[in-house]
Scaffold this active site. Structure first.
Site, PDB file in Angstrom:
ATOM      1  N   HIS A   1      24.604  30.810  -8.156  1.00 26.59           N
ATOM      2  CA  HIS A   1      23.894  31.987  -7.647  1.00 26.59           C
ATOM      3  C   HIS A   1      24.586  33.304  -8.011  1.00 26.59           C
ATOM      4  CE1 HIS A   1      21.373  29.191  -5.490  1.00 26.59           C
ATOM      5  NE2 HIS A   1      22.420  28.689  -4.879  1.00 26.59           N
TER       6      HIS A   1
ATOM      7  N   GLU B   1      14.576  43.065  -5.647  1.00 22.31           N
ATOM      8  CA  GLU B   1      14.658  41.828  -6.413  1.00 22.31           C
ATOM      9  C   GLU B   1      13.394  40.990  -6.224  1.00 22.31           C
ATOM     10  OE1 GLU B   1      18.269  39.641  -6.042  1.00 22.31           O
ATOM     11  OE2 GLU B   1      19.403  41.257  -7.004  1.00 22.31           O
TER      12      GLU B   1
ATOM     13  N   ARG C   1      22.431  49.197  -2.989  1.00 27.06           N
ATOM     14  CA  ARG C   1      23.658  49.647  -3.654  1.00 27.06           C
ATOM     15  C   ARG C   1      23.421  49.636  -5.158  1.00 27.06           C
ATOM     16  NH1 ARG C   1      25.514  44.797  -5.623  1.00 27.06           N
ATOM     17  NH2 ARG C   1      24.863  42.959  -4.446  1.00 27.06           N
TER      18      ARG C   1
END
Length: 218
Positions: A24, A64, A80
């Site tokens: 990941h 995302e 961020r």
């Protein structure tokens, strides 16, 4: 990639493809995504702006998504600037770090959405102090040699280490990012591989040979 200011302006700066991961953790990142067409790209960017706008977001951030090749689904927002932001910088010509600082100082974003261009293709590889031959175990110790290509057009290296530095077990094992830009995706991949092959780090084991094999795999 999105960025907003405190005056109600919000921009999206295209998308990044981060499918190549291990545990990941992203390993290879590129922009724009080779899996999206222009219609899908426009839809994803609009959705990202809508999501960030819903919370009046200020600063740089990433919305995302995951795709099955046909449809795109929302996952989360990272509030961020992310490790892979250089690929966005290279295809847009925008310094996201500078923009983030300007926004923090209360300035307005200097461009409008229609002014955000997309030029060529950029791809980034994360160089880690780890041993791919031993299940990617972290490698620690003193860096005896650090040599990276310099002055190569379209090749950028963001490094946090140099010769003589010590890699400890207490922090993330990423040493550097090798980022390449070219007019085409194939050109960017070739330039990235050249950059990896010309990067020589000794004293600790790195994943550079693994990265090179990855970017040259059909």
């Amino acid at each position: 990639q999105v960025i907003g200011d405190s005056h109600g302006n919000l921009l999206s700066l295209w998308e990044r493809e981060c499918t190549l991961q291990r545990r990941h953790q992203k390993v290879i990142e590129e922009a724009p995504s080779p899996t999206l067409n222009m219609r899908q790209r426009a839809a994803v960017c609009a959705a990202a702006r809508k999501a960030a706008g819903a919370v009046n977001y200020v600063g740089a951030g990433t919305i995302e998504f995951v795709s099955d090749g046909k449809e795109v689904f929302f996952i989360e927002m990272n509030t961020r600037l992310q490790v892979e932001h250089p690929v966005t910088e290279l295809i847009t010509g925008i310094n996201l770090v500078e923009w983030q600082l300007r926004v923090a100082f209360g300035e307005r974003l200097p461009l409008a959405q229609e002014d955000i261009g997309l030029s060529g293709h950029a791809i980034e590889a994360r160089v880690y102090a780890e041993n791919p031959q031993k299940n990617f175990m972290p490698s620690v110790g003193r860096i005896k040699t650090w040599q990276a290509p310099e002055g190569v057009e379209g090749l950028r290296i963001d490094a946090g280490y140099r010769s003589g530095d010590t890699v400890s077990p207490y922090y993330d094992a990423m040493l550097a990012k090798v980022i390449a830009w070219a007019p085409t995706r194939e050109g960017a991949i070739d330039k990235l591989n050249h950059g990896l092959e010309e990067t020589d780090v000794r004293g600790v084991v790195t994943n550079i040979p693994f990265l090179s094999a990855l970017v040259t795999h059909p």
